[in-house]
Design an enzyme around this catalytic site. Structure first.
Site, PDB file in Angstrom:
ATOM      1  N   HIS A   1      24.754 -25.198  73.504  1.00  0.00           N
ATOM      2  CA  HIS A   1      24.552 -24.648  72.364  1.00  0.00           C
ATOM      3  C   HIS A   1      24.125 -23.383  72.193  1.00  0.00           C
ATOM      4  O   HIS A   1      24.686 -22.312  71.600  1.00  0.00           O
ATOM      5  CB  HIS A   1      23.572 -25.564  71.291  1.00  0.00           C
ATOM      6  CG  HIS A   1      23.323 -25.040  69.942  1.00  0.00           C
ATOM      7  ND1 HIS A   1      22.154 -24.020  69.670  1.00  0.00           N
ATOM      8  CD2 HIS A   1      24.317 -25.029  69.054  1.00  0.00           C
ATOM      9  CE1 HIS A   1      22.484 -23.766  68.229  1.00  0.00           C
ATOM     10  NE2 HIS A   1      23.626 -24.150  68.077  1.00  0.00           N
TER      11      HIS A   1
ATOM     12  N   GLU B   1      53.329 -35.651  78.314  1.00  0.00           N
ATOM     13  CA  GLU B   1      52.014 -35.469  79.051  1.00  0.00           C
ATOM     14  C   GLU B   1      51.869 -36.758  80.109  1.00  0.00           C
ATOM     15  O   GLU B   1      50.954 -36.710  80.815  1.00  0.00           O
ATOM     16  CB  GLU B   1      50.645 -35.418  78.222  1.00  0.00           C
ATOM     17  CG  GLU B   1      50.348 -36.286  77.053  1.00  0.00           C
ATOM     18  CD  GLU B   1      49.383 -36.042  76.331  1.00  0.00           C
ATOM     19  OE1 GLU B   1      48.321 -35.150  76.810  1.00  0.00           O
ATOM     20  OE2 GLU B   1      49.083 -36.508  75.506  1.00  0.00           O
TER      21      GLU B   1
ATOM     22  N   ASP C   1      47.028 -33.163  81.231  1.00  0.00           N
ATOM     23  CA  ASP C   1      47.255 -34.719  81.621  1.00  0.00           C
ATOM     24  C   ASP C   1      48.579 -34.746  82.532  1.00  0.00           C
ATOM     25  O   ASP C   1      48.546 -35.545  83.284  1.00  0.00           O
ATOM     26  CB  ASP C   1      47.286 -35.528  80.248  1.00  0.00           C
ATOM     27  CG  ASP C   1      46.126 -35.731  79.442  1.00  0.00           C
ATOM     28  OD1 ASP C   1      45.172 -36.352  80.444  1.00  0.00           O
ATOM     29  OD2 ASP C   1      45.881 -35.775  78.521  1.00  0.00           O
TER      30      ASP C   1
ATOM     31  N   CYS D   1      51.075 -26.681  75.270  1.00  0.00           N
ATOM     32  CA  CYS D   1      49.697 -26.529  74.804  1.00  0.00           C
ATOM     33  C   CYS D   1      48.380 -27.151  75.765  1.00  0.00           C
ATOM     34  O   CYS D   1      47.422 -27.112  75.185  1.00  0.00           O
ATOM     35  CB  CYS D   1      49.425 -27.329  73.486  1.00  0.00           C
ATOM     36  SG  CYS D   1      49.567 -29.196  73.717  1.00  0.00           S
TER      37      CYS D   1
HETATM   38  C1  PEP Z   1      46.745 -31.831  77.347  1.00  0.00           C
HETATM   39  O1  PEP Z   1      46.829 -33.050  78.043  1.00  0.00           O
HETATM   40  O2  PEP Z   1      47.572 -30.884  78.116  1.00  0.00           O
HETATM   41  C2  PEP Z   1      46.345 -31.788  76.174  1.00  0.00           C
HETATM   42  C3  PEP Z   1      46.587 -30.619  75.532  1.00  0.00           C
HETATM   43  O3  PEP Z   1      45.882 -32.729  75.469  1.00  0.00           O
HETATM   44  P1  PEP Z   1      44.018 -32.900  75.735  1.00  0.00           P
HETATM   45  O4  PEP Z   1      43.581 -31.844  76.751  1.00  0.00           O
HETATM   46  O5  PEP Z   1      43.537 -33.032  74.490  1.00  0.00           O
HETATM   47  O6  PEP Z   1      44.336 -34.232  76.683  1.00  0.00           O
HETATM   48 MG    MG Z   2      46.392 -34.645  76.887  1.00  0.00          MG
END
Ligand code: PEP
Ligand code: MG
Length: 588
Positions: free
Chosen positions: A198, A442, A466, A513
């Site tokens: 925090h 993923e 992932d 992402c």
């Molecule tokens: C990923 O797996 O790249 C992803 C964006 O999802 P998370 O990191 O939330 O598993």
């Molecule tokens: Mg993921």
């Protein structure tokens, strides 16, 4: 105090909040709380309970007053952390467990509370999720305050901190950081902590440089020693020499100039030198973060991780609560796309209690997670889909399913979405019936057979976090195998390229992402593979936008060709670094 000619010493930790600070040390020596333990008889139970009630009330009053103070200085969002503290105090299970402990051990209530507190803290400390692990420090903070109140002791105060000092402490509890007058503070340095503690979150929001995780730094310094804090590189320099001060003085001016320039650039289009547009979007976890995404020049929200609405609650949020959260983001972003990811509970993101609490699994990342969990809890899944559909008329809302492994799952999820549309239409509730529904890619099976998914989905979003862990079989949270987690592994590049190619051939959009999307060294290669959009933490957007604006599509395609022909992941990385450092010299 160190003498003027003391030797310069360099300590390396974790860069937690960027910036450079220079000042004298204010050393916070936290006294260990010594618990008074003594035996009591059954006749004394009631009196102990009454002392406990009084201490709970006093602690509640103190935390409420800190909350008000923080709200006044930092705002409502920062003040909310103390709601979690108040909830700990109101947790009946915890109160009853402490009383039971007292009644079975025949020890005073402080001693019982200490035992129970240790059990709670240990449970949180052992969680895989960094955010939840950090919550152990919230619980520690509340227990310390509660026990101090029971023993009639004062907590240490930080309000003596005078102007221009760097705060050095073993750890900084949330209520400590609340009592600091930030205008007195140059920098923060702690032995413990991580980027999500925090105090660090507050430091970042106040732009105070911070370095954490320094081990036993508090043992090496004295009050009023002089330190230089390098929050960019995670370095603390004790007794910096004239040369070092000169070097950092220059760096500070350069960095400031560069940051100002980047923030300005962030408001310009994310287009390559030859006019190719790459959508740069932000990943968010809480609705409030959408505003910052806009400030950083995001073209939309590429990933709204909705599990955080669930993880900090004892119960799943209602459809209405979810609707309000999604609507807020949709409205904040106007006509820019907002991609809401349906629940990705499981793995390291689990609910601790309530109906949907996760039981033990020997391989949670290969287990009952994300879409698998949702397809098995159709009512919960539907409440989320209905909330997203209802929010869809307030902006440019899309949705995507996490952890799709193949076509049957995707079709099943789509069928449930259709059922929700049908129900809402019958109820006369408005929604966008053409809402775009995409799939996260993923899991290697989905990536390899992505050509078979294009007819059932509106877009792909590649989740490299992932995808890399499953393709290379390397746990993304395990430090011991971290060296194997290589985004430039030839297999990873082939898999990403395959997904993008299949998306193009199937005429659907494709974005990325995972964390790789925010790595400016990797960005030219991903663009070379043909990705349409990249989504990342908002703070990384200016850097990535700079990279996009200073390269051409041809150059990116050349890099992609080179990378696919090269078997050695280190050589691929070197070539990417070479491109980055020569072309983006100013950034580097
Ligand atoms: C990923 O797996 O790249 C992803 C964006 O999802 P998370 O990191 O939330 O598993
Ligand atoms: Mg993921």
């Amino acid at each position: 105090m160190a003498s003027a000619d003391s030797e310069e010493q360099v300590f390396n930790g974790i860069a937690a909040s960027p910036g450079i600070a220079h000042g004298q040390v204010f050393l916070l020596r936290q006294k260990e709380l010594t618990i008074r333990k003594y035996k009591i008889s059954e006749d004394e139970f009631r009196a102990e309970e009454m002392r406990f009630e009084a201490a709970l009330m006093e602690t509640r009053r103190q935390i409420q007053s800190i909350r008000d103070q923080v709200k006044g200085t930092l705002g409502e969002d920062e003040a909310r952390i103390f709601d979690a503290h108040l909830l700990v105090l109101e947790d009946r299970a915890l109160i009853e467990e402490s009383i039971r402990e007292m009644e079975t051990s025949f020890e005073n209530i402080e001693a019982a509370l200490w035992e129970v507190g240790q059990r709670y803290i240990q449970a949180f400390d052992q969680m895989n999720d960094e955010y939840l692990r950090e919550r152990a420090s919230d619980i520690r903070d509340v227990f310390r305050r509660l026990i101090s109140n029971l023993m009639g002791q004062q907590m240490e105060k930080l309000s003596d901190l005078v102007d221009g000092h760097v705060l050095v402490a073993r750890d900084i509890a949330p209520s400590d950081s609340a009592s600091v007058d930030s205008s007195n503070l140059q920098g923060i340095v702690t032995d413990a902590g991580s980027k999500t503690s925090h105090a660090v979150i507050v430091a970042r929001s106040l732009r105070i440089p911070a370095v954490v995780g320094l081990g036993d730094f508090t043992e090496k310094v004295n009050h009023e020693d002089v330190v230089l804090v390098d929050g960019y590189e995670g370095r603390v320099i004790l007794n910096p020499s004239e040369d070092t001060l000169f070097k950092y003085g220059k760096l500070k001016i350069e960095r400031k100039g560069l940051e100002d320039k980047m923030i300005k650039l962030a408001q310009k289009a994310s287009t390559t030198k030859d006019g190719h547009k790459i959508q740069l979007m932000a990943n968010i976890e809480k609705p409030e973060e959408a505003k910052r995404a806009l400030e950083m020049g995001a073209d939309g929200i590429g990933l709204f991780r909705t599990e955080y609405l669930f993880m900090n609650a004892h119960m799943a949020p209602s459809e209405e609560q979810q609707f309000q959260a999604y609507k807020t983001v949709a409205e904040t972003m106007g006509d820019m796309p907002v991609i809401i990811r349906t629940l990705d509970l499981g793995g390291d993101k689990i609910m601790q209690s309530g109906e949907f609490a996760h039981g033990h699994e020997s391989n949670p990342f290969l287990g009952y997670r994300a879409i698998r969990f949702c397809l098995d809890h159709v009512d919960l899944f539907k409440s989320q889909l209905r909330a997203i559909l209802r929010a869809s008329i307030f902006g440019n809302v899309r949705l995507m399913y996490p952890m799709i492994s193949g076509q049957p799952e995707l079709q099943q999820a789509n069928q449930i979405l259709e059922d929700c549309k049908h129900e809402l239409a019958e109820e006369g509730v408005k929604f966008n019936s053409d809402i775009k529904a995409g799939s996260m890619i993923e899991i290697p099976s989905a990536a390899i057979a992505s050509d078979l998914l294009v007819n059932d989905t509106d877009f792909f979003s590649i989740g490299t976090n992932d995808l890399i862990q499953y393709t290379i079989a390397v746990d993304r949270l395990n430090d011991r195998v971290a060296h194997l987690y290589e985004p430039t592994h030839p297999a990873i590049l082939r898999v990403i390229e395959t997904v993008i190619r299949n998306a193009k051939e199937g005429n659907i959009g494709v974005g990325l992402c995972g964390e790789v999307a925010g790595d400016p060294v990797m960005v030219p290669l991903l663009i070379g593979f043909g990705v349409d959009s990249l989504s990342m933490s908002a703070g990384l957007l200016p850097n990535v936008k700079y990279v996009v604006q200073h390269m051409t599509l041809d150059e990116a395609e050349e890099l992609a060709k080179m990378a696919l022909a090269e078997p050695d992941s280190t050589k691929i990385l070197e070539s990417l670094l070479d491109f980055y450092t020569t072309r983006m010299a100013e950034l580097y």
